[in-house]
Write a protein that holds these residues in place. Sequence first.
Motif, mmCIF file in Angstrom:
data_model
loop_
_atom_site.group_PDB
_atom_site.id
_atom_site.type_symbol
_atom_site.label_atom_id
_atom_site.label_comp_id
_atom_site.label_asym_id
_atom_site.label_seq_id
_atom_site.Cartn_x
_atom_site.Cartn_y
_atom_site.Cartn_z
ATOM 1 N N UNK A 1 0.849 -1.205 0.000
ATOM 2 C CA UNK A 1 0.000 0.000 0.000
ATOM 3 C C UNK A 1 0.883 1.254 0.000
ATOM 4 N N UNK A 2 0.685 2.071 -1.020
ATOM 5 C CA UNK A 2 1.476 3.302 -1.107
ATOM 6 C C UNK A 2 1.088 4.284 -0.012
ATOM 7 N N UNK A 3 2.055 5.089 0.399
ATOM 8 C CA UNK A 3 1.783 6.070 1.444
ATOM 9 C C UNK A 3 1.525 7.457 0.886
ATOM 10 N N UNK A 4 1.438 7.569 -0.438
ATOM 11 C CA UNK A 4 1.295 8.915 -1.011
ATOM 12 C C UNK A 4 0.036 9.052 -1.859
ATOM 13 N N UNK A 5 -0.509 10.270 -1.830
ATOM 14 C CA UNK A 5 -1.588 10.606 -2.731
ATOM 15 C C UNK A 5 -1.311 11.974 -3.335
ATOM 16 N N UNK A 6 -2.130 12.340 -4.312
ATOM 17 C CA UNK A 6 -1.977 13.631 -4.973
ATOM 18 C C UNK A 6 -3.270 14.421 -4.825
ATOM 19 N N UNK A 7 -3.133 15.722 -4.588
ATOM 20 C CA UNK A 7 -4.323 16.571 -4.466
ATOM 21 C C UNK A 7 -4.160 17.855 -5.258
ATOM 22 N N UNK A 8 -5.290 18.451 -5.610
ATOM 23 C CA UNK A 8 -5.311 19.839 -6.066
ATOM 24 C C UNK A 8 -6.376 20.568 -5.268
ATOM 25 N N UNK A 9 -6.060 21.800 -4.851
ATOM 26 C CA UNK A 9 -7.093 22.711 -4.385
ATOM 27 C C UNK A 9 -7.544 23.462 -5.631
ATOM 28 N N UNK A 10 -8.808 23.338 -5.978
ATOM 29 C CA UNK A 10 -9.309 23.777 -7.289
ATOM 30 C C UNK A 10 -9.611 25.283 -7.295
ATOM 31 N N UNK A 11 -9.833 25.857 -8.512
ATOM 32 C CA UNK A 11 -9.967 27.321 -8.623
ATOM 33 C C UNK A 11 -11.113 27.944 -7.821
ATOM 34 N N UNK A 12 -12.199 27.204 -7.602
ATOM 35 C CA UNK A 12 -13.281 27.779 -6.784
ATOM 36 C C UNK A 12 -12.770 28.052 -5.370
ATOM 37 N N UNK A 13 -12.011 27.103 -4.833
ATOM 38 C CA UNK A 13 -11.537 27.216 -3.448
ATOM 39 C C UNK A 13 -10.395 28.225 -3.315
ATOM 40 N N UNK A 14 -9.457 28.229 -4.284
ATOM 41 C CA UNK A 14 -8.393 29.244 -4.189
ATOM 42 C C UNK A 14 -8.998 30.633 -4.345
ATOM 43 N N UNK A 15 -10.013 30.759 -5.238
ATOM 44 C CA UNK A 15 -10.639 32.058 -5.489
ATOM 45 C C UNK A 15 -11.424 32.596 -4.306
ATOM 46 N N UNK A 16 -11.927 31.680 -3.472
ATOM 47 C CA UNK A 16 -12.679 32.112 -2.279
ATOM 48 C C UNK A 16 -11.780 32.184 -1.051
ATOM 49 N N UNK A 17 -10.471 32.113 -1.274
ATOM 50 C CA UNK A 17 -9.493 32.181 -0.167
ATOM 51 C C UNK A 17 -9.684 31.070 0.867
ATOM 52 N N UNK A 18 -10.042 29.867 0.394
ATOM 53 C CA UNK A 18 -10.153 28.718 1.291
ATOM 54 C C UNK A 18 -8.847 27.916 1.366
ATOM 55 N N UNK A 19 -7.826 28.335 0.631
ATOM 56 C CA UNK A 19 -6.594 27.533 0.555
ATOM 57 C C UNK A 19 -6.012 27.249 1.939
ATOM 58 N N UNK A 20 -5.885 28.282 2.752
ATOM 59 C CA UNK A 20 -5.280 28.108 4.075
ATOM 60 C C UNK A 20 -6.084 27.164 4.946
#
Length: 138
Positions: A1-20
């Motif tokens: 079982x791998x210990x890694x995954x990949x994610x993106x915070x998508x443009x709706x969330x970055x645009x609403x300042x939810x990144x943090x």
Amino acid sequence: MSKRTFTMIKPDATGKSYTGAILDQILKAGFSIKAMKWIRLTEEQAGLFYDIHRERAFFQELVDFMISGPIVAAVLEKENAVADFRTLIGATNPAQAADGTIRKLYAASIGENAVHGSDSDENANIEADFFFSKLERF
Ligand code: GDP
């Protein structure tokens, strides 16, 4: 079982300042960040990333959304990373996502759903390779 995954915070969330807030929730859930970048995809790049969905009715809508603003791409590490991260983000459609999940908290619709999470170890590797060179991963 791998210990890694990949994610993106998508443009709706970055645009609403939810990144943090989203990164905070990811870190508090026990994931550590092994690579990260703030980037705006081109139409060609977004189309290639979502190539598997090219024949779906929503494909162009998805591509247009994904290039509408910047994203945060990241490689995350934790035991059972792929499954645990899918649990943390919740169902694709935020209306069906469990309480407390990232999509329930921050997503508006099935299309604009705040975050991406790999659905298998194989795709986690492919998606991490799409965004990051070996030099950019730790
Ligand atoms: P995921 O693995 O939970 O991200 O879901 P899928 O792999 O099924 O879909 C990939 C992405 O396509 C989703 O995260 C959504 O952003 C988008 N998507 C899925 N279904 C729809 C839809 O019915 N309409 C639109 N506009 N986008 C969709």
